[in-house]
Design an enzyme around this catalytic site. Structure first.
Site, PDB file in Angstrom:
ATOM      1  N   CYS A   1     -13.752  -6.286   9.787  1.00  0.00           N
ATOM      2  CA  CYS A   1     -14.887  -5.371   9.535  1.00  0.00           C
ATOM      3  C   CYS A   1     -15.802  -5.636   8.406  1.00  0.00           C
ATOM      4  O   CYS A   1     -15.240  -5.429   7.173  1.00  0.00           O
ATOM      5  CB  CYS A   1     -14.445  -3.806   9.298  1.00  0.00           C
ATOM      6  SG  CYS A   1     -15.751  -2.443   8.904  1.00  0.00           S
TER       7      CYS A   1
ATOM      8  N   CYS B   1     -16.874  -2.943   6.055  1.00  0.00           N
ATOM      9  CA  CYS B   1     -15.865  -1.922   5.111  1.00  0.00           C
ATOM     10  C   CYS B   1     -14.528  -2.090   5.409  1.00  0.00           C
ATOM     11  O   CYS B   1     -14.004  -3.244   5.043  1.00  0.00           O
ATOM     12  CB  CYS B   1     -16.396  -0.681   5.069  1.00  0.00           C
ATOM     13  SG  CYS B   1     -16.680  -0.054   6.462  1.00  0.00           S
ATOM     14  N   SER B   2     -13.992  -1.310   6.239  1.00  0.00           N
ATOM     15  CA  SER B   2     -12.578  -1.418   6.667  1.00  0.00           C
ATOM     16  C   SER B   2     -12.388  -0.623   7.921  1.00  0.00           C
ATOM     17  O   SER B   2     -11.261  -0.373   7.924  1.00  0.00           O
ATOM     18  CB  SER B   2     -11.532  -1.044   5.481  1.00  0.00           C
ATOM     19  OG  SER B   2     -12.073   0.349   5.073  1.00  0.00           O
ATOM     20  N   CYS B   3     -13.170  -0.582   8.679  1.00  0.00           N
ATOM     21  CA  CYS B   3     -13.056   0.078  10.014  1.00  0.00           C
ATOM     22  C   CYS B   3     -11.983  -0.291  10.714  1.00  0.00           C
ATOM     23  O   CYS B   3     -11.734  -1.790  10.909  1.00  0.00           O
ATOM     24  CB  CYS B   3     -14.359  -0.032  10.926  1.00  0.00           C
ATOM     25  SG  CYS B   3     -15.615   0.641   9.950  1.00  0.00           S
TER      26      CYS B   3
END
Lengths: 191, 211
Positions: free
Chosen positions: A97, A100-102
């Site tokens: 991702c 971000c951090s999906c």
């Protein structure tokens, strides 16, 4: 042991929010329990193992991933729209991702720190083979490395290849072989 | 993010736990609770904003702490003075929590999708179609995998109709769009790259043009 600065800050923030009626402490306890015991890569490992032994399930998993994952009792927040991508001898999939951090919480839990780090997020789309090599996975030149850049609306799960020499294993024994890293795509499963 | 921050080694840890210290799990729970659908009216505009700091000197959860404090202050729910003093200001109103413990289980397992829309929008592109990623700057701004702009790729999947990020939970007829996965060769994106590698990027219908 003297609590760290952040231990105190977070405790103070939580107390303030509770006192102002903005959060319910028992609800936070329940959320932490979710993180630690209800969601996690062991869920994804069961999904993978079932796909390995049941070709009809695998087909459903690839075509209708949310409902197939729900057959095993998993689903929900941060996994509302899933896509499952299958590794083959010709194609190796890996997920990042960049924004971000999906990450697919229901089947993999919370993302590890390295997945959220700037070096992983930037370098995986630019130099996937270099990143995979750094993390211990070397792929041959004739394999396509396909990087899936996740966003909030779409979460990906890699269906890793079943390792050779595992024909006699039960579904639960197969699930025990499947690692979180293999379902992100930065590792293969070993028998 | 500058090149220095992004070019370093991956801080890989095998079998890394979900959190290393209890405070990390706690701030993750606070962030999760505050950015959940129950708080959409209060924090929707913030939840779709940028991630925590990419500064390697600031850890991920430390960045989340700073971010949630900024959201709470910006939304007028706490003040920095209250945070420093560790208690509500005199005369401050007491709210009622929107998320209670009995709701957590069903919330986590709910298949309610805050982004998917049941709106009839004709798809502009089909799977296998060659498309060009427009070099655009939409208003309001959207977070994007902007490295794909100006490049040519192939539609890999049509995920259906979704709400734009700043409109999560709001499926407006004229703002909901098809979300596509578009596959680009690494060579197309970066020039010099392994000839067999590809990157699949999620892009909105208005970010693409037919070729």
């Amino acid at each position: 042991m003297i609590p760290s600065d952040l231990t105190l800050r977070v405790k103070s923030l939580e107390s303030l929010l509770v006192e102002k009626g903005l959060v319910d402490r028992a609800a936070l306890d329940a959320v932490v329990d979710m993180f630690e015991h209800k969601i996690g890569p062991r869920n994804g490992a069961r999904v993978v193992a079932k796909a390995w032994v049941d070709s009809a399930y695998k087909q459903r998993l690839l075509e209708q991933p949310n409902s197939a994952i729900a057959e095993l009792g998993y689903g929900g927040q941060q996994g509302e729209h899933m896509v499952v991508v299958e590794n083959t001898p010709a194609v190796h999939n890996v997920v990042v991702c960049t924004l971000c951090s999906c990450y697919p919480w229901p089947v993999l839990g919370l993302p590890p720190a390295w997945y959220k780090s700037a070096p992983y997020r930037v370098r995986m789309v630019i130099d996937p083979r270099g990143v995979l090599r750094e993390l211990g996975l070397e792929l041959s030149d004739d394999v396509e490395v396909r990087v899936w850049d996740s966003t909030s609306a779409v979460r990906y799960l890699v269906l890793p290849e079943r390792p050779a020499g595992t024909d006699g294993l039960s579904e639960s024994a197969l699930a025990a072989l499947v690692t979180r890293d293999s379902m992100i795509g930065v590792a293969k499963v070993h028998g | 993010m500058d090149d220095g921050q992004a070019s370093g080694p991956i801080p890989f840890e095998k079998s890394e736990p979900a959190s290393h210290e209890p405070w990390e799990a706690r701030i993750a729970a606070i962030w999760s609770a505050m950015s959940g659908p129950q708080m959409q009216d209060h924090f929707g505009q913030y939840a779709s904003s940028s991630p925590p700091s990419d500064d390697p000197a600031v850890g991920y959860f430390q960045g989340r702490y700073a971010q949630i404090v900024d959201w709470l202050v910006a939304a007028g729910m706490i003040t920095r003075s209250e945070l420093e003093n560790g208690r509500p200001a005199e005369g401050a109103r007491t709210a009622t929590p929107l998320l209670t413990a009995d709701m957590v289980g069903s919330w986590f397992s709910s298949d309610d999708n805050p982004w998917k829309c049941d709106v009839d929008v004709k798809p502009k592109f089909g799977v296998g179609q060659l498309v060009y990623a427009r070099n655009m700057n939409p208003d309001p701004q959207r977070r994007c995998s902007c490295y794909a702009r100006g490049k040519v790729g192939i539609v890999e999947r049509d995920h259906g109709v979704f709400a734009l990020p700043h409109l999560t939970h709001q499926c407006l007829d004229d703002e909901s769009q098809h979300l596509y996965s578009v596959r680009f060769t690494a060579s197309e994106l970066w020039g010099q790259a392994h000839p067999n590698d590809t990157v699949v990027v999620n892009m909105w219908g208005d970010e693409l043009e037919s070729i």
